[in-house]
Design a protein around this motif. Structure first.
Motif: not given
Length: 222
Positions: A67-80
């Protein structure tokens, strides 16, 4: 999803389609390392995904949607899988109506179009990053080497991380960029990562774009 949110989502898709056009010149292409990995045909869509009511189902991986989450600004992206761990900057449209791009002085920087849904929230979140700069390979240089089922994590300002599973990775020529598929509104929480690719010409730069499609599978606290 409320009727208002659906209308807003579709409006964002129209803005992006108009602003980005073919998408081929969205990112800088000035380095001497012009041979980034290209997506494998086995990681593309098996067939063009049908659209129904604005939904773009793609080809879901084995991970079920969350299910979708509440909206929140992204601060970091990780692609292991490709060792990406990068901060996220906020992007708008510039005075000409084009999507801004991350600062090319920082190779390890991704951008999120803040006029659209936040990663993890209902809708289609759009993020981009340079494939390279004059200094060499950049944050999304290895995007084309990813595979279906690999994980993308987006850390958010509210202290949660949205976890996405990759559904497909495709490369498009600049004159065949499927704007409606890439930017179109979705009812669930999806993510698009975009960079340059599709070969390189000395005269014209990169010939197209690599696009990664993913859907939300869960979240965690960070």
């Amino acid at each position: 999803m409320t009727a208002r949110r659906t209308r807003d989502n579709r409006a964002v898709a129209l803005v992006l389609t108009a602003a980005l056009g073919t998408g081929a010149w969205m990112l800088y292409d000035g380095s001497q390392t012009r041979h980034p990995p290209q997506p494998s045909p086995s990681d593309a869509f098996a067939a063009a995904p049908a659209q129904s009511g604005g939904q773009i189902p793609g080809t879901p991986s084995t991970a079920p949607p969350a299910p979708p989450l509440p909206a929140s600004v992204p601060v970091r992206i990780k692609i292991p899988s490709i060792k990406v761990d990068a901060p996220v900057t906020l992007l708008n449209l510039d005075k000409t109506g084009q999507l801004q791009v991350p600062d090319d002085n920082n190779r390890n920087l991704a951008g999120w179009y803040q006029g659209g849904p936040a990663p993890g929230a209902a809708g289609n979140a759009i993020m981009d990053g340079h494939v390279d700069t004059e200094q060499g390979p950049a944050v999304f240089y290895n995007l084309g080497s990813l595979h279906k089922g690999n994980t993308v994590e987006v850390d958010r300002k509210d202290g949660t991380a949205a976890l996405f599973s990759i559904d497909a990775i495709e490369v498009y020529e600049k004159n065949a960029f499927p704007s409606s598929r890439v930017y179109g509104a979705t009812k669930d929480a999806q993510l698009r990562l975009i960079t340059c690719g599709g070969g390189y010409s000395k005269d014209t730069g990169y010939l197209g774009n690599v696009v990664l499609y993913a859907h939300l599978t869960g979240s965690k606290h960070v």
